[in-house]
Design an enzyme around this catalytic site. Structure first.
Site, PDB file in Angstrom:
ATOM      1  N   GLN A  94      -6.299   4.014  12.994  1.00 45.02           N
ATOM      2  CA  GLN A  94      -5.707   2.711  12.672  1.00 45.02           C
ATOM      3  C   GLN A  94      -4.759   2.285  13.788  1.00 45.02           C
ATOM      4  OE1 GLN A  94      -3.624   2.553   8.905  1.00 45.02           O
ATOM      5  NE2 GLN A  94      -3.281   0.340   9.054  1.00 45.02           N
ATOM      6  N   HIS A 100      -6.753  -3.473   6.621  1.00 46.06           N
ATOM      7  CA  HIS A 100      -7.916  -4.311   6.951  1.00 46.06           C
ATOM      8  C   HIS A 100      -9.199  -3.537   6.745  1.00 46.06           C
ATOM      9  CE1 HIS A 100      -6.384  -2.326  10.592  1.00 46.06           C
ATOM     10  NE2 HIS A 100      -7.640  -2.240  11.010  1.00 46.06           N
TER      11      HIS A 100
END
Ligand code: AMP
Ligand code: ZN
Length: 114
Positions: A94, A100
């Site tokens: 990430q 997301h």
């Protein structure tokens, strides 16, 4: 909370993005660095740092985002399939600390992922 967050800035229009779909809860926009013919991101409009930060009362929102990913995939014509990915934390890869979902499609995906 999200004033320095790049995806909060996209949500509120301070940074431009190719917006694909949205409602009051989520935004779907094109990934800047596409890894497949279709590569879009789905984010909650509310700032949530990562999947690891999901609170019990936000599980419905998570399901909503997954269902929206399937809807966007359908509308993008990904009838042969696609992949939905949530990179989480350092080992998860990430790089943006706003939850997301990646929706990738338009080519065959590999397994295991890198
Ligand atoms: P992750 O590595 O899972 O945190 O994914 C972050 C993704 O955000 C990467 O695929 C980037 O290409 C994408 N990204 C970063 N900044 C932007 C931006 N301003 N507009 C669109 N996509 C972005
Ligand atoms: Zn944010």
């Amino acid at each position: 909370m999200g004033s320095d967050c790049v995806f909060c800035k996209i949500v509120d229009g301070r940074i431009p993005a190719k917006r694909i779909a949205e409602d009051e809860l989520y935004l779907c926009f094109a990934d800047l660095n596409a890894q497949a013919p279709t590569h879009v991101l789905l984010v909650p409009k509310q700032h949530i740092a990562s999947l690891a930060e999901i609170a019990p009362e936000q599980t419905e929102l998570l399901g909503y985002l997954m269902a929206k990913a399937a809807e966007v995939a359908r509308e993008a014509g990904l009838a042969k399939g696609y992949r939905v990915v949530i990179n989480t934390g350092v080992d998860g890869g990430q790089t943006v600390d706003h939850l997301h979902l990646h929706l990738l499609g338009g080519r065959a995906m590999h397994w295991p992922p890198g």
